[in-house]
Design a protein around this motif. Sequence first.
Motif, PDB file in Angstrom:
ATOM      1  N   HIS A  13       0.813  -1.220   0.000  1.00 45.53           N
ATOM      2  CA  HIS A  13       0.000   0.000   0.000  1.00 45.53           C
ATOM      3  C   HIS A  13       0.844   1.266   0.000  1.00 45.53           C
ATOM      4  O   HIS A  13       0.493   2.267   0.625  1.00 45.53           O
ATOM      5  N   VAL A  14       1.959   1.236  -0.705  1.00 48.04           N
ATOM      6  CA  VAL A  14       2.857   2.392  -0.749  1.00 48.04           C
ATOM      7  C   VAL A  14       2.165   3.582  -1.415  1.00 48.04           C
ATOM      8  O   VAL A  14       2.244   4.712  -0.935  1.00 48.04           O
ATOM      9  N   ALA A  15       1.464   3.343  -2.507  1.00 47.36           N
ATOM     10  CA  ALA A  15       0.796   4.435  -3.224  1.00 47.36           C
ATOM     11  C   ALA A  15      -0.276   5.083  -2.363  1.00 47.36           C
ATOM     12  O   ALA A  15      -0.408   6.319  -2.338  1.00 47.36           O
ATOM     13  N   VAL A  16      -1.033   4.292  -1.637  1.00 48.11           N
ATOM     14  CA  VAL A  16      -2.092   4.835  -0.783  1.00 48.11           C
ATOM     15  C   VAL A  16      -1.485   5.667   0.342  1.00 48.11           C
ATOM     16  O   VAL A  16      -1.973   6.763   0.643  1.00 48.11           O
ATOM     17  N   ARG A  17      -0.402   5.176   0.941  1.00 50.16           N
ATOM     18  CA  ARG A  17       0.259   5.937   2.009  1.00 50.16           C
ATOM     19  C   ARG A  17       0.832   7.243   1.476  1.00 50.16           C
ATOM     20  O   ARG A  17       0.748   8.284   2.138  1.00 50.16           O
ATOM     21  N   THR A  18       1.406   7.205   0.286  1.00 46.83           N
ATOM     22  CA  THR A  18       1.972   8.408  -0.312  1.00 46.83           C
ATOM     23  C   THR A  18       0.878   9.431  -0.603  1.00 46.83           C
ATOM     24  O   THR A  18       1.015  10.622  -0.285  1.00 46.83           O
ATOM     25  N   LEU A  19      -0.213   8.987  -1.187  1.00 43.80           N
ATOM     26  CA  LEU A  19      -1.331   9.885  -1.484  1.00 43.80           C
ATOM     27  C   LEU A  19      -1.924  10.452  -0.202  1.00 43.80           C
ATOM     28  O   LEU A  19      -2.236  11.648  -0.127  1.00 43.80           O
ATOM     29  N   GLU A  20      -2.046   9.624   0.820  1.00 41.46           N
ATOM     30  CA  GLU A  20      -2.571  10.095   2.096  1.00 41.46           C
ATOM     31  C   GLU A  20      -1.653  11.156   2.699  1.00 41.46           C
ATOM     32  O   GLU A  20      -2.117  12.172   3.222  1.00 41.46           O
ATOM     33  N   GLY A  21      -0.350  10.944   2.607  1.00 41.82           N
ATOM     34  CA  GLY A  21       0.607  11.933   3.108  1.00 41.82           C
ATOM     35  C   GLY A  21       0.516  13.251   2.353  1.00 41.82           C
ATOM     36  O   GLY A  21       0.584  14.325   2.956  1.00 41.82           O
ATOM     37  N   LEU A  22       0.360  13.178   1.030  1.00 36.22           N
ATOM     38  CA  LEU A  22       0.230  14.400   0.232  1.00 36.22           C
ATOM     39  C   LEU A  22      -1.034  15.170   0.592  1.00 36.22           C
ATOM     40  O   LEU A  22      -1.017  16.402   0.712  1.00 36.22           O
ATOM     41  N   VAL A  23      -2.138  14.458   0.769  1.00 35.55           N
ATOM     42  CA  VAL A  23      -3.404  15.112   1.132  1.00 35.55           C
ATOM     43  C   VAL A  23      -3.290  15.748   2.511  1.00 35.55           C
ATOM     44  O   VAL A  23      -3.729  16.891   2.720  1.00 35.55           O
ATOM     45  N   ASN A  24      -2.685  15.031   3.463  1.00 35.41           N
ATOM     46  CA  ASN A  24      -2.525  15.591   4.806  1.00 35.41           C
ATOM     47  C   ASN A  24      -1.643  16.827   4.798  1.00 35.41           C
ATOM     48  O   ASN A  24      -1.932  17.822   5.472  1.00 35.41           O
ATOM     49  N   GLU A  25      -0.560  16.796   4.034  1.00 34.62           N
ATOM     50  CA  GLU A  25       0.326  17.953   3.941  1.00 34.62           C
ATOM     51  C   GLU A  25      -0.384  19.135   3.285  1.00 34.62           C
ATOM     52  O   GLU A  25      -0.255  20.280   3.720  1.00 34.62           O
ATOM     53  N   PHE A  26      -1.162  18.860   2.234  1.00 32.90           N
ATOM     54  CA  PHE A  26      -1.921  19.923   1.570  1.00 32.90           C
ATOM     55  C   PHE A  26      -2.908  20.561   2.539  1.00 32.90           C
ATOM     56  O   PHE A  26      -3.007  21.789   2.612  1.00 32.90           O
ATOM     57  N   ASN A  27      -3.627  19.729   3.289  1.00 28.92           N
ATOM     58  CA  ASN A  27      -4.617  20.266   4.226  1.00 28.92           C
ATOM     59  C   ASN A  27      -3.963  21.076   5.342  1.00 28.92           C
ATOM     60  O   ASN A  27      -4.491  22.118   5.744  1.00 28.92           O
ATOM     61  N   ALA A  28      -2.827  20.634   5.843  1.00 32.75           N
ATOM     62  CA  ALA A  28      -2.128  21.385   6.887  1.00 32.75           C
ATOM     63  C   ALA A  28      -1.662  22.742   6.355  1.00 32.75           C
ATOM     64  O   ALA A  28      -1.809  23.769   7.026  1.00 32.75           O
ATOM     65  N   THR A  29      -1.123  22.747   5.150  1.00 32.28           N
ATOM     66  CA  THR A  29      -0.676  24.006   4.536  1.00 32.28           C
ATOM     67  C   THR A  29      -1.853  24.928   4.269  1.00 32.28           C
ATOM     68  O   THR A  29      -1.777  26.138   4.499  1.00 32.28           O
ATOM     69  N   ARG A  30      -2.958  24.361   3.797  1.00 36.80           N
ATOM     70  CA  ARG A  30      -4.158  25.159   3.529  1.00 36.80           C
ATOM     71  C   ARG A  30      -4.694  25.791   4.807  1.00 36.80           C
ATOM     72  O   ARG A  30      -5.030  26.981   4.835  1.00 36.80           O
ATOM     73  N   ARG A  31      -4.738  25.017   5.887  1.00 35.00           N
ATOM     74  CA  ARG A  31      -5.234  25.557   7.152  1.00 35.00           C
ATOM     75  C   ARG A  31      -4.328  26.666   7.681  1.00 35.00           C
ATOM     76  O   ARG A  31      -4.824  27.682   8.202  1.00 35.00           O
ATOM     77  N   ALA A  32      -3.024  26.479   7.551  1.00 37.15           N
ATOM     78  CA  ALA A  32      -2.087  27.511   8.009  1.00 37.15           C
ATOM     79  C   ALA A  32      -2.263  28.788   7.202  1.00 37.15           C
ATOM     80  O   ALA A  32      -2.259  29.900   7.754  1.00 37.15           O
ATOM     81  N   ARG A  33      -2.429  28.657   5.895  1.00 38.23           N
ATOM     82  CA  ARG A  33      -2.612  29.844   5.035  1.00 38.23           C
ATOM     83  C   ARG A  33      -3.945  30.521   5.334  1.00 38.23           C
ATOM     84  O   ARG A  33      -4.022  31.759   5.371  1.00 38.23           O
ATOM     85  N   GLU A  34      -4.996  29.743   5.566  1.00 38.71           N
ATOM     86  CA  GLU A  34      -6.288  30.341   5.909  1.00 38.71           C
ATOM     87  C   GLU A  34      -6.203  31.110   7.219  1.00 38.71           C
ATOM     88  O   GLU A  34      -6.757  32.207   7.343  1.00 38.71           O
ATOM     89  N   ALA A  35      -5.505  30.549   8.200  1.00 39.07           N
ATOM     90  CA  ALA A  35      -5.352  31.236   9.486  1.00 39.07           C
ATOM     91  C   ALA A  35      -4.574  32.537   9.309  1.00 39.07           C
ATOM     92  O   ALA A  35      -4.918  33.568   9.901  1.00 39.07           O
ATOM     93  N   GLU A  36      -3.539  32.495   8.473  1.00 37.42           N
ATOM     94  CA  GLU A  36      -2.759  33.702   8.204  1.00 37.42           C
ATOM     95  C   GLU A  36      -3.606  34.768   7.531  1.00 37.42           C
ATOM     96  O   GLU A  36      -3.565  35.948   7.905  1.00 37.42           O
ATOM     97  N   LEU A  37      -4.392  34.377   6.541  1.00 35.46           N
ATOM     98  CA  LEU A  37      -5.259  35.337   5.852  1.00 35.46           C
ATOM     99  C   LEU A  37      -6.329  35.890   6.781  1.00 35.46           C
ATOM    100  O   LEU A  37      -6.629  37.090   6.756  1.00 35.46           O
ATOM    101  N   ASN A  38      -6.930  35.044   7.604  1.00 37.61           N
ATOM    102  CA  ASN A  38      -7.937  35.506   8.556  1.00 37.61           C
ATOM    103  C   ASN A  38      -7.343  36.506   9.537  1.00 37.61           C
ATOM    104  O   ASN A  38      -7.974  37.508   9.866  1.00 37.61           O
ATOM    105  N   ARG A  39      -6.130  36.232  10.000  1.00 40.20           N
ATOM    106  CA  ARG A  39      -5.461  37.144  10.912  1.00 40.20           C
ATOM    107  C   ARG A  39      -5.201  38.489  10.227  1.00 40.20           C
ATOM    108  O   ARG A  39      -5.436  39.549  10.802  1.00 40.20           O
ATOM    109  N   THR A  40      -4.747  38.445   8.980  1.00 41.24           N
ATOM    110  CA  THR A  40      -4.453  39.671   8.236  1.00 41.24           C
ATOM    111  C   THR A  40      -5.716  40.503   8.036  1.00 41.24           C
ATOM    112  O   THR A  40      -5.718  41.718   8.267  1.00 41.24           O
ATOM    113  N   TYR A  41      -6.807  39.858   7.628  1.00 43.76           N
ATOM    114  CA  TYR A  41      -8.047  40.597   7.389  1.00 43.76           C
ATOM    115  C   TYR A  41      -8.686  41.076   8.688  1.00 43.76           C
ATOM    116  O   TYR A  41      -9.322  42.122   8.718  1.00 43.76           O
ATOM    117  N   ALA A  42      -8.511  40.335   9.763  1.00 47.11           N
ATOM    118  CA  ALA A  42      -9.048  40.778  11.047  1.00 47.11           C
ATOM    119  C   ALA A  42      -8.311  42.023  11.518  1.00 47.11           C
ATOM    120  O   ALA A  42      -8.923  42.938  12.069  1.00 47.11           O
TER     121      ALA A  42
END
Length: 79
Positions: free
Chosen positions: A45-74
């Motif tokens: 299941h190497v491909a599934v683990r790799t895809l899961e890692g990419l999705v998790n990294e994308f979501n973490a980066t997205r959440r961090a960027r959203e928090a940064e933008l919310n802070r800036t606009y606030a």
Amino acid sequence: MFRRLFWFGVGFAAGVIAVSKANAYVKANTPDAMRQFVLGPDQDHVAVRTLEGLVNEFNATRRAREAELNRTYAERSAR
């Protein structure tokens, strides 16, 4: 537009084929201890683990960027 989509699809398919061939080569020509070191204990299941890692990294980066933008606009709206 369709030409780009076609070539993107061809490139994607070639990438998938290359990765699957490389994975099969590694499984066939390396000792088990080396495969476990490179691919991990769950080698099927190497491909599934790799895809899961990419999705998790994308979501973490997205959440961090959203928090940064919310802070800036606030800060802008508080002025």
